[in-house]
Design a protein around this motif. Structure first.
Motif, PDB file in Angstrom:
ATOM      1  N   MET A 217      78.229  98.510  40.904  1.00 19.59           N
ATOM      2  CA  MET A 217      76.915  98.895  41.444  1.00 19.59           C
ATOM      3  C   MET A 217      75.838  97.869  41.089  1.00 19.59           C
ATOM      4  O   MET A 217      75.887  97.280  40.029  1.00 19.59           O
ATOM      5  CB  MET A 217      76.467 100.253  40.859  1.00 19.59           C
ATOM      6  CG  MET A 217      77.259 101.451  41.364  1.00 19.59           C
ATOM      7  SD  MET A 217      76.932 101.837  43.102  1.00 19.59           S
ATOM      8  CE  MET A 217      75.392 102.712  43.005  1.00 19.59           C
ATOM      9  N   ASN A 218      74.902  97.713  41.963  1.00 13.57           N
ATOM     10  CA  ASN A 218      73.696  96.930  41.681  1.00 13.57           C
ATOM     11  C   ASN A 218      73.892  95.445  41.412  1.00 13.57           C
ATOM     12  O   ASN A 218      73.107  94.833  40.701  1.00 13.57           O
ATOM     13  CB  ASN A 218      72.921  97.557  40.513  1.00 13.57           C
ATOM     14  CG  ASN A 218      72.383  98.918  40.906  1.00 13.57           C
ATOM     15  OD1 ASN A 218      72.119  99.157  42.091  1.00 13.57           O
ATOM     16  ND2 ASN A 218      72.247  99.802  39.950  1.00 13.57           N
ATOM     17  N   ARG A 219      74.954  94.868  41.973  1.00 12.81           N
ATOM     18  CA  ARG A 219      75.178  93.431  41.765  1.00 12.81           C
ATOM     19  C   ARG A 219      74.149  92.590  42.530  1.00 12.81           C
ATOM     20  O   ARG A 219      73.966  91.414  42.209  1.00 12.81           O
ATOM     21  CB  ARG A 219      76.605  93.059  42.167  1.00 12.81           C
ATOM     22  CG  ARG A 219      77.638  93.620  41.191  1.00 12.81           C
ATOM     23  CD  ARG A 219      79.045  93.387  41.680  1.00 12.81           C
ATOM     24  NE  ARG A 219      79.415  91.973  41.726  1.00 12.81           N
ATOM     25  CZ  ARG A 219      80.563  91.530  42.247  1.00 12.81           C
ATOM     26  NH1 ARG A 219      81.427  92.379  42.768  1.00 12.81           N
ATOM     27  NH2 ARG A 219      80.842  90.241  42.245  1.00 12.81           N
ATOM     28  N   VAL A 220      73.531  93.187  43.547  1.00 10.61           N
ATOM     29  CA  VAL A 220      72.489  92.462  44.302  1.00 10.61           C
ATOM     30  C   VAL A 220      71.230  93.342  44.436  1.00 10.61           C
ATOM     31  O   VAL A 220      70.519  93.266  45.441  1.00 10.61           O
ATOM     32  CB  VAL A 220      73.016  92.004  45.688  1.00 10.61           C
ATOM     33  CG1 VAL A 220      73.973  90.831  45.543  1.00 10.61           C
ATOM     34  CG2 VAL A 220      73.722  93.136  46.442  1.00 10.61           C
ATOM     35  N   ALA A 221      70.978  94.125  43.415  1.00  8.11           N
ATOM     36  CA  ALA A 221      69.837  95.053  43.463  1.00  8.11           C
ATOM     37  C   ALA A 221      68.533  94.312  43.692  1.00  8.11           C
ATOM     38  O   ALA A 221      68.294  93.258  43.093  1.00  8.11           O
ATOM     39  CB  ALA A 221      69.767  95.841  42.154  1.00  8.11           C
ATOM     40  N   GLY A 222      67.714  94.839  44.574  1.00 15.50           N
ATOM     41  CA  GLY A 222      66.388  94.278  44.820  1.00 15.50           C
ATOM     42  C   GLY A 222      66.380  93.100  45.782  1.00 15.50           C
ATOM     43  O   GLY A 222      65.310  92.597  46.135  1.00 15.50           O
ATOM     44  N   LYS A 223      67.547  92.657  46.218  1.00 16.26           N
ATOM     45  CA  LYS A 223      67.569  91.512  47.133  1.00 16.26           C
ATOM     46  C   LYS A 223      67.466  91.976  48.583  1.00 16.26           C
ATOM     47  O   LYS A 223      67.961  93.053  48.939  1.00 16.26           O
ATOM     48  CB  LYS A 223      68.876  90.715  46.963  1.00 16.26           C
ATOM     49  CG  LYS A 223      68.987  90.003  45.616  1.00 16.26           C
ATOM     50  CD  LYS A 223      70.159  89.028  45.630  1.00 16.26           C
ATOM     51  CE  LYS A 223      70.437  88.469  44.256  1.00 16.26           C
ATOM     52  NZ  LYS A 223      69.350  87.629  43.717  1.00 16.26           N
ATOM     53  N   VAL A 224      66.831  91.136  49.395  1.00 11.60           N
ATOM     54  CA  VAL A 224      66.789  91.357  50.839  1.00 11.60           C
ATOM     55  C   VAL A 224      67.750  90.349  51.459  1.00 11.60           C
ATOM     56  O   VAL A 224      67.619  89.138  51.231  1.00 11.60           O
ATOM     57  CB  VAL A 224      65.362  91.139  51.402  1.00 11.60           C
ATOM     58  CG1 VAL A 224      65.352  91.314  52.911  1.00 11.60           C
ATOM     59  CG2 VAL A 224      64.372  92.081  50.722  1.00 11.60           C
ATOM     60  N   VAL A 225      68.727  90.844  52.206  1.00 11.33           N
ATOM     61  CA  VAL A 225      69.766  89.968  52.738  1.00 11.33           C
ATOM     62  C   VAL A 225      69.915  90.175  54.241  1.00 11.33           C
ATOM     63  O   VAL A 225      70.013  91.315  54.711  1.00 11.33           O
ATOM     64  CB  VAL A 225      71.130  90.217  52.042  1.00 11.33           C
ATOM     65  CG1 VAL A 225      72.167  89.199  52.516  1.00 11.33           C
ATOM     66  CG2 VAL A 225      70.996  90.172  50.524  1.00 11.33           C
ATOM     67  N   LEU A 226      69.938  89.082  54.979  1.00 15.07           N
ATOM     68  CA  LEU A 226      70.165  89.112  56.428  1.00 15.07           C
ATOM     69  C   LEU A 226      71.636  88.785  56.696  1.00 15.07           C
ATOM     70  O   LEU A 226      72.145  87.756  56.240  1.00 15.07           O
ATOM     71  CB  LEU A 226      69.252  88.075  57.093  1.00 15.07           C
ATOM     72  CG  LEU A 226      69.532  87.645  58.541  1.00 15.07           C
ATOM     73  CD1 LEU A 226      69.541  88.824  59.497  1.00 15.07           C
ATOM     74  CD2 LEU A 226      68.485  86.621  58.988  1.00 15.07           C
TER      75      LEU A 226
END
Ligand SMILES: NC(=O)c1ccc[n+]([C@@H]2O[C@H](COP(=O)([O-])OP(=O)(O)OC[C@H]3O[C@@H](n4cnc5c(N)ncnc54)[C@H](O)[C@@H]3O)[C@@H](O)[C@H]2O)c1
Length: 251
Positions: A1-10
């Protein structure tokens, strides 16, 4: 869980296959995901499967105006862009040798598979920089390492993506942009595109036997590699080639 928390990814081409699996995994791991595709129903289905922290935009990656609109919109609405997965691509017609392929087919392939990735990097890098840095993942293929007699333009397009990825990686690193750029090279993965090169049971079995691990890949097998490269776990990784192919490229 949360390995990319808070990131915005397209994620482009996220209305199907590898793109959908990637969008879902990134969202599961805490990212806000912008799902784009030319296939509206497919993209909306992905967003529905994610349920929350995702939205869909119609986006033809071969069109420069679409890239400008999508990136501006993300910066205005989400306020940042931390990851870009240049996944959208086409493979057909199959088989298409250099003798049967038309110039029109060749140009269409390169327009989507190569120019789409070029435009993604061109418009994505300034947005990533403005957001404090980030990561680009370009979908190449096992085809970038091998002759592909039945997929002539496709192989050429993926070879170009493999090389261009390193150019972007080195240019950004040397300029201190804090933007990483890596390529992922799937083997034969069971998606609508993958099924397209397995027209019957005989071809399917012949191809399966060429995979040392003995089974076809699933979209999730590729999504996990992309997740790693987008995450900060890969902060020292740029210009790399991540081959995920059940061992095919090692023989
Ligand atoms: N499936 C495989 O075996 C395999 C192997 C190696 C590499 N790849 C690469 O992985 C990526 C994803 O492939 P997949 O197997 O999930 O294919 P797929 O056909 O299941 O999905 C591709 C998606 O890209 C979208 N798309 C096509 N042209 C577009 C455009 N101009 N703009 C925006 N979206 C567009 C399609 O609508 C589709 O939703 C591709 O770049 C492909 O070349 C796939």
């Amino acid at each position: 869980m949360n390995r990319v928390a808070g990131k915005v990814v397209l994620v482009t081409g996220a209305g199907s296959g590898i793109g959908r699996a990637t969008a879902k995994l990134l969202a599961d791991e805490g990212a806000t995901v912008i799902v784009t595709d030319i296939n509206r129903p497919g993209g909306l289905e992905t967003v529905q499967q994610i349920g929350g922290k995702a939205r869909f935009e119609e986006h033809d990656t071969a069109r420069e105006a679409d890239w400008k609109r999508i990136i501006d919109d993300i910066l205005a609405r989400e306020g940042a862009l931390h990851g870009l997965v240049n996944n959208a691509g086409i493979a057909g017609p199959f088989p298409a040798t250099f003798e049967t392929e038309t110039l029109e087919q060749w140009r269409r392939m390169l327009s989507i598979n190569v120019e789409g990735v070029f435009l993604g990097c061109k418009y994505g890098v300034p947005a990533l920089r403005q957001s404090g840095g980030g990561s680009i993942v370009n979908l190449s293929s096992l085809a970038a390492f091998l002759g592909t007699p039945d997929l002539s333009a496709y192989g050429a397009s993926k070879g170009a993506v493999r090389q261009f990825t390193k150019t972007v990686a080195i240019d950004c690193a040397r300029k201190g942009y804090k933007v990483r750029c890596n390529s992922v090279h799937p083997g034969v993965i069971l998606t609508p595109m993958g099924e397209g090169i397995l027209p019957n049971d005989k071809a399917r079995e012949r191809t399966r036997q060429r995979i040392p691990i003995g089974v076809f890949g699933a979209p999730e097998d590729i999504a996990y590699g992309i997740l790693y490269l987008i995450s900060d776990e890969a902060r020292f990784v740029t210009g790399a080639e991540l081959v995920i192919d059940g061992g095919m490229n090692a023989i």
